[in-house]
Design a protein around this motif. Sequence first.
Motif, PDB file in Angstrom:
ATOM      1  N   ARG A 106       0.989  -1.140  -0.069  1.00  0.00           N
ATOM      2  CA  ARG A 106      -0.166   0.129  -0.083  1.00  0.00           C
ATOM      3  C   ARG A 106       0.871   1.381   0.087  1.00  0.00           C
ATOM      4  O   ARG A 106       2.157   1.116   0.532  1.00  0.00           O
ATOM      5  CB  ARG A 106      -0.988   0.035   1.235  1.00  0.00           C
TER       6      ARG A 106
ATOM      7  N   THR B 239       2.515   4.414   1.071  1.00  0.00           N
ATOM      8  CA  THR B 239       2.844   4.786   2.518  1.00  0.00           C
ATOM      9  C   THR B 239       3.481   6.320   2.310  1.00  0.00           C
ATOM     10  O   THR B 239       3.528   7.029   3.065  1.00  0.00           O
ATOM     11  CB  THR B 239       3.866   4.208   3.250  1.00  0.00           C
TER      12      THR B 239
ATOM     13  N   ARG C  62       2.290  17.006  -0.174  1.00  0.00           N
ATOM     14  CA  ARG C  62       1.687  16.324   1.030  1.00  0.00           C
ATOM     15  C   ARG C  62       0.422  15.746   0.631  1.00  0.00           C
ATOM     16  O   ARG C  62      -0.482  16.514  -0.268  1.00  0.00           O
ATOM     17  CB  ARG C  62       1.414  17.350   2.300  1.00  0.00           C
TER      18      ARG C  62
ATOM     19  N   ALA D 228      -3.090  13.596   2.740  1.00  0.00           N
ATOM     20  CA  ALA D 228      -3.629  13.071   3.740  1.00  0.00           C
ATOM     21  C   ALA D 228      -2.997  11.738   4.186  1.00  0.00           C
ATOM     22  O   ALA D 228      -3.256  10.820   3.239  1.00  0.00           O
ATOM     23  CB  ALA D 228      -5.013  13.215   3.871  1.00  0.00           C
ATOM     24  N   GLY D 229      -2.753  11.479   5.344  1.00  0.00           N
ATOM     25  CA  GLY D 229      -2.439   9.892   5.513  1.00  0.00           C
ATOM     26  C   GLY D 229      -1.125   9.356   4.897  1.00  0.00           C
ATOM     27  O   GLY D 229      -0.656   8.358   5.301  1.00  0.00           O
ATOM     28  N   LEU D 230      -0.217  10.222   4.303  1.00  0.00           N
ATOM     29  CA  LEU D 230       0.823   9.792   3.571  1.00  0.00           C
ATOM     30  C   LEU D 230       2.116  10.696   4.201  1.00  0.00           C
ATOM     31  O   LEU D 230       2.092  11.549   4.511  1.00  0.00           O
ATOM     32  CB  LEU D 230       0.819   9.908   2.106  1.00  0.00           C
TER      33      LEU D 230
END
Length: 135
Positions: A28, A30, A119, A121-123
């Motif tokens: 997945r 990251t 950027r 979100a979540g990475l």
Amino acid sequence: MGRRLAVLALAAALLAGCGEKPEPAASRVTAVTGTLDLARPAPAPPDAGTTAGHRAPATASTTRSSLAFAGRVQPARSTVTLRPARGPAVTVDVAGNGSFRALARTLQRGRNAFLLEARAAGLAPWKVDISITRR
């Protein structure tokens, strides 16, 4: 006898599975990734286990007071900013396919340092130091 044979068959089946590597988890994403159309220097001495050294900057030179450059980020929904060493960050427009065009402005004579950052979100963010020399 039938029961012993069944126990032996079960034991053989269990042992056959020993030592097998588990299936790898589906990979997945990251971190945000990206590319630039600026020159990258040769790898610097290793630092903290990386072969590229300590964030060796992308480089460019110009005789003008501004320099435009292009790149691409993944995922395409990333927010990209260009921050001069002194001053606020400027948001860079990112197209639906992840491509962008950034403009470094008000370049002073000599070396000008910038940080390009993407950027999502979540990475983990993608960061590139940029050194632009105005001659």
